[in-house]
Motif scaffolding. Structure first.
Motif, PDB file in Angstrom:
ATOM      1  N   VAL A 170      -8.319  42.037 -45.307  1.00  0.00           N
ATOM      2  CA  VAL A 170      -9.028  41.025 -46.097  1.00  0.00           C
ATOM      3  C   VAL A 170      -8.944  41.407 -47.577  1.00  0.00           C
ATOM      4  O   VAL A 170      -8.719  42.571 -47.923  1.00  0.00           O
ATOM      5  CB  VAL A 170     -10.523  40.880 -45.689  1.00  0.00           C
ATOM      6  CG1 VAL A 170     -10.654  40.406 -44.258  1.00  0.00           C
ATOM      7  CG2 VAL A 170     -11.273  42.182 -45.918  1.00  0.00           C
ATOM      8  N   TYR A 282     -17.655  40.198 -42.853  1.00  0.00           N
ATOM      9  CA  TYR A 282     -16.528  39.978 -43.766  1.00  0.00           C
ATOM     10  C   TYR A 282     -15.424  41.015 -43.536  1.00  0.00           C
ATOM     11  O   TYR A 282     -14.250  40.668 -43.393  1.00  0.00           O
ATOM     12  CB  TYR A 282     -16.983  40.040 -45.224  1.00  0.00           C
ATOM     13  CG  TYR A 282     -15.843  39.813 -46.194  1.00  0.00           C
ATOM     14  CD1 TYR A 282     -15.335  38.528 -46.402  1.00  0.00           C
ATOM     15  CD2 TYR A 282     -15.233  40.874 -46.850  1.00  0.00           C
ATOM     16  CE1 TYR A 282     -14.257  38.311 -47.259  1.00  0.00           C
ATOM     17  CE2 TYR A 282     -14.154  40.675 -47.709  1.00  0.00           C
ATOM     18  CZ  TYR A 282     -13.677  39.386 -47.899  1.00  0.00           C
ATOM     19  OH  TYR A 282     -12.606  39.176 -48.739  1.00  0.00           O
ATOM     20  N   ASN A 285     -14.303  41.160 -39.377  1.00  0.00           N
ATOM     21  CA  ASN A 285     -13.863  39.910 -38.739  1.00  0.00           C
ATOM     22  C   ASN A 285     -14.382  39.749 -37.299  1.00  0.00           C
ATOM     23  O   ASN A 285     -14.410  40.721 -36.559  1.00  0.00           O
ATOM     24  CB  ASN A 285     -12.318  39.791 -38.673  1.00  0.00           C
ATOM     25  CG  ASN A 285     -11.530  40.795 -39.489  1.00  0.00           C
ATOM     26  OD1 ASN A 285     -10.987  41.736 -38.942  1.00  0.00           O
ATOM     27  ND2 ASN A 285     -11.471  40.620 -40.794  1.00  0.00           N
ATOM     28  N   ASP A 286     -14.769  38.593 -36.933  1.00  0.00           N
ATOM     29  CA  ASP A 286     -15.075  38.231 -35.523  1.00  0.00           C
ATOM     30  C   ASP A 286     -15.887  39.262 -34.763  1.00  0.00           C
ATOM     31  O   ASP A 286     -15.459  39.781 -33.730  1.00  0.00           O
ATOM     32  CB  ASP A 286     -13.777  37.955 -34.755  1.00  0.00           C
ATOM     33  CG  ASP A 286     -12.949  36.846 -35.403  1.00  0.00           C
ATOM     34  OD1 ASP A 286     -13.553  35.900 -35.908  1.00  0.00           O
ATOM     35  OD2 ASP A 286     -11.714  36.979 -35.430  1.00  0.00           O
TER      36      ASP A 286
END
Length: 292
Positions: A170, A282, A285-286
């Motif tokens: 990210v 953030y 993720n997931d």
């Protein structure tokens, strides 16, 4: 009268004893239900402690105590998730260095913080208690919740670095504001040759889309960026090289392996008003949160 008094005292005494033993049994059960973890220090000595006390020591070691509370909460949850993952693999011991997670006891905290010990210890203990037993899951499973100091502006996929997991890259562009973002390291040619052997040229062959080095050659010998970083103890796999007369100057961008949560980034997001769970969602993720 004596007989009536005697009959009155016994039930009250019996009731008090019932309350006492009920409280004692409940307290004992609670204590025995607390999760334990065994740590191995640098002298290879083993100590078994409550896992929540362990998390206090990890947070104290891994993240600056002056960071924002929500960033420290995120660190506590990430550290606890990592610890529970290790325990879930039937590994009942952890090392106190960065092989697993850095951990320090209260004596080391006193040495680290000096006259700020009481303030920082109380802050971290309170934060760990506020997140007690909370861990992250991916696909309903515990996972290695990697974290590191500062990115080069982007985190890395866990598969690219550790060949496992599904933590995705990210953007963490705010890390460029960190004092740890850019660093120059001078290594003498003599030391370089001691590590790499006699050579003439170092050539960066390939970088990934986040500018981290994938392949680098020393004459005709190829290394991955990760291998080269470890050999020279560089701060990251994003670096530039400047050859000088008797040395090499490495300019690194970011600090750490680059996977998972950027600690500087977590603090930046906390200052921006994000909660610990928003920060973790953030960077990892997931994920979902559960209480263990």
């Amino acid at each position: 009268m004596k007989r009536k008094l005697y009959l009155l005292v016994v039930p009250i005494l019996g009731l008090n004893l019932y309350w006492f033993f009920s409280f004692y049994n409940a307290s004992f059960k609670k204590a025995s239900d607390d999760k334990q973890i065994t740590i191995i220090d640098e002298e290879k000595e083993k100590t078994t402690i409550d896992i929540e006390d362990y998390i206090v020591g990890v947070v104290a070691c891994e993240m600056p105590a002056l960071y924002e509370e929500e960033a420290l909460k995120a660190q506590a949850i990430a550290s606890r998730t990592y610890a529970y993952y290790i325990l879930s693999k039937n590994q009942d011991t952890v090392l106190t260095d960065t092989t697993d997670q850095c951990y320090i006891d209260t004596a080391a905290m006193r040495e680290k913080w000096g006259n700020k010990f009481d303030e920082y210890y109380n802050k971290i203990e309170k934060i760990v208690k506020s997140t007690k037993k909370i861990v992250m899951l991916k696909n309903n499973n515990l996972f290695k919740s990697f974290y590191f100091s500062t990115s080069n502006g982007n985190t890395l996929d866990s598969v690219a670095v550790f060949k496992e997991g599904n933590i995705k890259s990210v953007s963490s562009n705010w890390d460029k504001e960190s004092k740890d973002y850019k660093e120059k390291t001078i290594i003498t040619k003599e030391k370089m040759q001691h590590i790499l052997g006699n050579f003439q040229n170092i050539t960066i062959i390939k970088r990934d889309k986040t500018h981290h080095i994938l392949e680098i050659k020393v004459d005709n010998k190829s290394y991955t960026g990760i291998e080269f970083r470890k050999l020279l103890n560089l701060r990251s796999t994003d670096f530039d090289i400047l050859k000088k007369e008797d040395s090499y100057e490495f300019t690194t961008y970011g600090y750490g392996h680059g996977v998972g949560m950027s600690q500087y980034g977590a603090n930046y997001l906390a200052k921006s008003g994000k909660t610990s769970q928003e920060i973790l969602k953030y960077y990892y993720n997931d994920i979902t949160f559960v209480t263990y």
